[in-house]
Write an enzyme that holds these catalytic residues in place. Sequence first.
Site, mmCIF file in Angstrom:
data_model
loop_
_atom_site.group_PDB
_atom_site.id
_atom_site.type_symbol
_atom_site.label_atom_id
_atom_site.label_comp_id
_atom_site.label_asym_id
_atom_site.label_seq_id
_atom_site.Cartn_x
_atom_site.Cartn_y
_atom_site.Cartn_z
ATOM 1 N N SER A 1 0.880 -1.714 -0.248
ATOM 2 C CA SER A 1 0.065 0.012 -0.423
ATOM 3 C C SER A 1 0.704 1.460 -0.440
ATOM 4 C CB SER A 1 -0.679 -0.064 1.330
ATOM 5 O OG SER A 1 -1.382 1.663 1.599
ATOM 6 N N TYR B 141 -2.249 -0.168 10.450
ATOM 7 C CA TYR B 141 -2.346 -0.645 9.075
ATOM 8 C C TYR B 141 -0.771 -0.440 8.341
ATOM 9 C CZ TYR B 141 -3.952 -1.466 4.240
ATOM 10 O OH TYR B 141 -3.781 -1.142 2.805
HETATM 11 P P1 NAP Z 1 -11.294 -5.988 0.283
HETATM 12 O O1 NAP Z 1 -12.537 -4.690 -0.582
HETATM 13 O O2 NAP Z 1 -11.771 -5.338 1.442
HETATM 14 O O3 NAP Z 1 -11.218 -7.050 -0.059
HETATM 15 C C1 NAP Z 1 -10.519 -8.397 1.154
HETATM 16 C C2 NAP Z 1 -10.659 -9.554 0.449
HETATM 17 O O4 NAP Z 1 -9.594 -9.396 1.506
HETATM 18 C C3 NAP Z 1 -12.321 -10.298 0.256
HETATM 19 O O5 NAP Z 1 -11.755 -10.749 -0.645
HETATM 20 C C4 NAP Z 1 -11.776 -11.018 2.169
HETATM 21 O O6 NAP Z 1 -12.777 -11.906 1.839
HETATM 22 C C5 NAP Z 1 -9.977 -11.355 2.003
HETATM 23 N N1 NAP Z 1 -9.943 -11.522 3.096
HETATM 24 C C6 NAP Z 1 -9.687 -11.044 4.868
HETATM 25 N N2 NAP Z 1 -8.903 -11.291 4.854
HETATM 26 C C7 NAP Z 1 -8.514 -12.879 4.925
HETATM 27 C C8 NAP Z 1 -8.266 -13.333 5.435
HETATM 28 N N3 NAP Z 1 -7.587 -13.534 7.088
HETATM 29 N N4 NAP Z 1 -7.280 -14.485 4.859
HETATM 30 C C9 NAP Z 1 -8.810 -14.380 3.845
HETATM 31 N N5 NAP Z 1 -8.689 -13.829 3.029
HETATM 32 C C10 NAP Z 1 -9.021 -12.603 3.801
HETATM 33 O O7 NAP Z 1 -9.916 -5.261 0.120
HETATM 34 P P2 NAP Z 1 -9.244 -4.387 -1.371
HETATM 35 O O8 NAP Z 1 -9.357 -3.236 -1.185
HETATM 36 O O9 NAP Z 1 -9.297 -5.076 -2.298
HETATM 37 O O10 NAP Z 1 -7.795 -5.061 -0.507
HETATM 38 C C11 NAP Z 1 -6.765 -5.948 -0.671
HETATM 39 C C12 NAP Z 1 -5.479 -6.024 -0.707
HETATM 40 O O11 NAP Z 1 -4.941 -4.367 -1.221
HETATM 41 C C13 NAP Z 1 -5.290 -5.087 0.831
HETATM 42 O O12 NAP Z 1 -4.098 -6.079 1.196
HETATM 43 C C14 NAP Z 1 -5.296 -3.793 0.803
HETATM 44 O O13 NAP Z 1 -4.388 -3.833 2.415
HETATM 45 C C15 NAP Z 1 -4.961 -3.551 -0.376
HETATM 46 N N6 NAP Z 1 -5.105 -2.007 -0.841
HETATM 47 C C16 NAP Z 1 -5.978 -1.676 -0.573
HETATM 48 C C17 NAP Z 1 -6.092 -0.680 -1.402
HETATM 49 C C18 NAP Z 1 -7.481 0.503 -1.817
HETATM 50 O O14 NAP Z 1 -7.540 1.878 -0.719
HETATM 51 N N7 NAP Z 1 -8.521 -0.068 -1.414
HETATM 52 C C19 NAP Z 1 -5.652 0.407 -1.146
HETATM 53 C C20 NAP Z 1 -3.910 -0.056 -1.261
HETATM 54 C C21 NAP Z 1 -3.455 -1.422 -0.520
HETATM 55 P P3 NAP Z 1 -13.897 -12.328 2.444
HETATM 56 O O15 NAP Z 1 -14.404 -11.338 1.993
HETATM 57 O O16 NAP Z 1 -14.435 -13.599 3.090
HETATM 58 O O17 NAP Z 1 -13.326 -11.419 4.202
#
Ligand code: NAP
Length: 248
Positions: free
Chosen positions: A143, A157
């Site tokens: 991130s 985080y």
């Molecule tokens: P999201 O929409 O909240 O989706 C999270 C995903 O991770 C879901 O598929 C969830 O499954 C799964 N998950 C959560 N905890 C888990 C665990 N303990 N074991 C296995 N699966 C788990 O998140 P996102 O925004 O796509 O983020 C994905 C990645 O990108 C993360 O690492 C986040 O830190 C990073 N990121 C995101 C952003 C942003 O702005 N969105 C920015 C920078 C970095 P369930 O639905 O079944 O719980």
Amino acid sequence: MVGSLVITGGSRGIGAATALLAADHGYDVCVNYRSNAAAADDVVQACLDRGRRALAVAGDVSQEADVVALFDRAAAELGPVAGLVNNAGIIQPQARLDTYSAKRLDDVVAVNVVGAFLCAREAVRRLSTRHGGSGGAIVNVSSAASYLGSPNEFIDYAATKGALDTMTIGLAKEVATEGIRVNGVRPGLIDTDIHAAAGEPERVARLSVGVPMERGGTADEVAEAIVWLLSDASSYVTGSLLNVSGGR
Ligand code: NAP
């Protein structure tokens, strides 16, 4: 390299977008999720509709037995794993550091750091030529928080993503002669459900004025970077941290 991929947290957001784009590029996809089976099944169906093989596997990446079972299942049903997208991550409600509980810290480190290490370990054990594998690629989803620090929101985080960046650099060097490339992407403000988990569903809109490109990004834009780093088109790229953040 085209083969089968394990995508942790592949049921929603960036992971789901990556699964669909990877299927478009010819990969078979193992979609890991923690609890939302319906969302994972939808992603699997979309991969099948693209003519690829795919399956959904429930498992908490912070649990060692779940991670081993995830990789075993992927290999048994899709054939040898050729890549890992270490994407599962959690965020907790926005708060100052002086309010953090030990449980909050344990939970975020367990998923974002321990989980990512366990998945990387299982990938290396299967991909490394040292272990009889055929090589492959690992992409860690970090991130922009890792270099911004996320004050007044979630320094914890941000720090877990700093740890992930360090793992990317170290592991890339450790396995560089074993056929495995290891890279990271550092998304900025991406429109997914994760901001609601932090307590502010409209966070991307509020902060996008501070982004040089003056907008948030999409999960599809992050997926493009991930799939490029998985592919042979990035064959001389390892240990890199690619910001996908609109210049932020
Ligand atoms: P999201 O929409 O909240 O989706 C999270 C995903 O991770 C879901 O598929 C969830 O499954 C799964 N998950 C959560 N905890 C888990 C665990 N303990 N074991 C296995 N699966 C788990 O998140 P996102 O925004 O796509 O983020 C994905 C990645 O990108 C993360 O690492 C986040 O830190 C990073 N990121 C995101 C952003 C942003 O702005 N969105 C920015 C920078 C970095 P369930 O639905 O079944 O719980």
